[in-house]
Design a protein around this motif. Structure first.
Motif, PDB file in Angstrom:
ATOM      1  N   PRO A 116     -36.404  85.686  32.977  1.00  0.00           N
ATOM      2  CA  PRO A 116     -36.093  85.493  31.554  1.00  0.00           C
ATOM      3  C   PRO A 116     -36.273  86.785  30.757  1.00  0.00           C
ATOM      4  N   ASP A 117     -35.554  86.854  29.637  1.00  0.00           N
ATOM      5  CA  ASP A 117     -35.683  87.948  28.658  1.00  0.00           C
ATOM      6  C   ASP A 117     -35.253  89.295  29.212  1.00  0.00           C
TER       7      ASP A 117
ATOM      8  N   GLU B  62     -33.220  81.175  30.425  1.00  0.00           N
ATOM      9  CA  GLU B  62     -33.916  80.259  31.330  1.00  0.00           C
ATOM     10  C   GLU B  62     -33.404  80.474  32.748  1.00  0.00           C
ATOM     11  N   VAL B  63     -34.322  80.443  33.706  1.00  0.00           N
ATOM     12  CA  VAL B  63     -33.968  80.575  35.122  1.00  0.00           C
ATOM     13  C   VAL B  63     -34.124  79.217  35.779  1.00  0.00           C
TER      14      VAL B  63
ATOM     15  N   VAL C 170     -27.550  81.941  30.320  1.00  0.00           N
ATOM     16  CA  VAL C 170     -27.355  83.248  29.684  1.00  0.00           C
ATOM     17  C   VAL C 170     -26.747  83.036  28.298  1.00  0.00           C
ATOM     18  N   LYS C 171     -27.380  83.628  27.304  1.00  0.00           N
ATOM     19  CA  LYS C 171     -26.844  83.601  25.943  1.00  0.00           C
ATOM     20  C   LYS C 171     -26.096  84.901  25.697  1.00  0.00           C
TER      21      LYS C 171
ATOM     22  N   LEU D  31     -24.871  80.494  34.833  1.00  0.00           N
ATOM     23  CA  LEU D  31     -24.227  81.385  35.785  1.00  0.00           C
ATOM     24  C   LEU D  31     -25.117  81.603  36.995  1.00  0.00           C
ATOM     25  N   ASP D  32     -24.472  81.796  38.139  1.00  0.00           N
ATOM     26  CA  ASP D  32     -25.181  82.159  39.358  1.00  0.00           C
ATOM     27  C   ASP D  32     -25.469  83.656  39.362  1.00  0.00           C
ATOM     28  N   GLN D  33     -26.511  84.079  40.083  1.00  0.00           N
ATOM     29  CA  GLN D  33     -26.871  85.496  40.083  1.00  0.00           C
ATOM     30  C   GLN D  33     -25.790  86.378  40.721  1.00  0.00           C
TER      31      GLN D  33
END
Length: 330
Positions: A220-221, A244-245, A253-254, A264-266
Motif C-alpha cells: 500500500p501507499d 489496498e493489497v 489502485v486509485k 489490477l494484478d501485479q
C-alpha cells in the motif's frame, strides 16, 4: 427522482433491503456488487467497470475460480469448526448460516454447482489417508552373523609374529612411515573439513538470498504505473497509488488523474522511479519493506543506489537495487 429523506418510510425500506440477503442470481462476484432486480443487474453487466473486470478474468479464468473456491472452502470449514465443532449437522444448516453474511463468497463463482457436489468433494478429500504395509524380508533364510573375537585374535597374533620376525631398526622405520602417513591423513581431513565448512557457509548464504526474495511485491501507499493495454488508452501508462493489497498478487489502485479505482494484478503494473532525493520503498530482497532515499541511478545495470531511511541500519548506503525492487512512495 430525488433522494429519499432521512428516516422516511422509503429510506427505511431501502436500508432494510440493503442490509438483508438478496437474490443470488443478481449478484456479481467479480465486482462484489449486489443488484436488487433484473434490470439493475442488466445495467451493471453493461457498465464499463464490469467489462474491465471481465477482461481481467478472461486472461486466466481458472485462477479466479480457484481463488473463490479456496476462499469458500476455508470460510465454510471455519464456520463449521467454530459453530458446531465435532457435532453431526446437516449441510444446509451450515450453509444457511454461512450465507447470512452479506460479504460471503457465492457458490456460483466456485467450481461446485450445488451444495451436494461440494459436500461429496469434501468427503472424498477428507477420507484420503496414508496406506501402511507390513515390512517383509525378501529371503527369510538369510542370516547375518558377526564374529569379532576371531578377527581380533588373528590380528593380534599376526602382529606379534611380525614384530618378532623384524629387527629394531625395521620397526623404527615402519613406525616413522606410519606416523608420516597418519600426519598426511590428518592434514587432508582438516582440509576437507575446512573446505566442507566453507561450502556449507556459501550454501547457507545462497539459500538466505533466495529465501528473502518473494514472487509478490505489491504494498500500500506506493506509486505504480499501469502497463496493460487491455483497459484502453485511458489507463495505459498512467500512474496511480495502491490503496489496498488483496491476496498478495492484486491491488486496488486509485488513478492519479481521474480518481478511478481499479482492481489490477501485479503483472499489469510496474514500479515508478522518482527524482533523486525522493523517498522510495524497497519491495523485495534483504531490505524488503524498508524506506529509503534515492541517491543515484546506474542506467547500464538498470539499478539504483539507495540510502536506508528507517530501521536499525538507517543511513547505510546500499548499491545495485534493481528497478523492479523499489518504487516511489505516495
Amino acid at each position: 427522482m430525488g433522494k429519499a429523506e432521512f428516516l422516511s418510510p422509503k429510506a427505511i425500506g431501502n436500508r432494510i433491503k440493503a442490509k438483508g440477503l438478496q437474490k443470488l442470481r443478481w449478484y456479481c462476484q467479480m465486482c462484489q456488487k449486489q443488484c436488487r432486480d433484473e434490470n439493475g443487474f442488466k445495467c451493471h453487466c453493461m457498465s464499463e467497470s464490469h467489462q474491465r473486470q471481465l477482461l481481467l478474468a478472461s486472461e486466466d479464468p481458472n485462477q479466479f475460480m480457484d481463488y473463490f473456491s479456496q476462499e469458500f472452502k476455508s470460510d465454510f470449514l471455519e464456520l463449521l469448526r467454530r459453530r458446531f465443532g465435532t457435532k453431526r449437522v446437516h449441510n444446509n444448516i451450515v450453509y444457511n448460516e454461512y450465507i447470512s453474511d452479506r460479504e460471503h463468497i457465492h457458490m456460483n463463482s466456485t467450481q461446485w454447482e450445488t451444495l451436494t457436489d461440494f459436500t461429496k468433494w469434501l468427503g472424498k478429500e477428507a477420507s484420503e489417508a496414508p496406506v501402511f504395509t507390513e515390512l517383509k524380508r525378501e529371503n527369510e533364510e538369510e542370516k547375518v552373523a558377526f564374529n569379532l573375537s576371531k578377527g581380533v585374535g588373528a590380528a593380534t597374533a599376526s602382529s606379534s609374529k611380525a614384530s618378532s620376525a623384524l629387527g629394531p631398526s625395521a620397526l623404527q622405520a615402519m613406525g616413522s612411515v606410519k606416523r608420516k602417513a597418519a600426519g598426511q591423513n590428518s592434514e587432508s581431513k582438516e582440509k576437507e573439513k575446512k573446505k566442507s565448512a566453507l561450502d556449507e557457509i556459501m550454501q547457507m548464504e545462497e539459500q538466505k538470498k533466495k529465501s528473502v526474495r518473494a514472487d509478490h511485491w505489491l504494498y500500500p501507499d506506493i506509486v505504480v504505473k499501469v502497463v496493460t493495454k487491455k483497459l484502453g488508452e485511458k489507463y495505459h501508462k498512467k500512474k496511480g497509488v495502491i490503496k489496498e493489497v488483496q491476496d498478495k498478487y492484486s491491488a486496488i489502485v486509485k488513478m492519479s488523474d481521474t480518481g478511478d479505482k481499479l482492481k489490477l494484478d501485479q503483472s499489469h503494473l510496474e514500479t515508478v522511479i522518482p527524482a533523486l532525493g525522493k523517498r522510495v520503498l524497497i519491495l523485495n530482497g534483504v531490505y524488503r519493506e524498508t524506506e529509503a532515499i534515492l541517491d543515484s541511478i546506474d542506467e547500464r545495470r538498470f539499478s539504483a543506489n539507495l540510502i536506508l531511511d528507517s530501521g536499525r541500519q538507517k543511513g547505510r548506503k546500499v548499491e545495485g537495487i534493481a528497478y523492479e525492487d523499489f518504487s516511489k512512495m505516495a
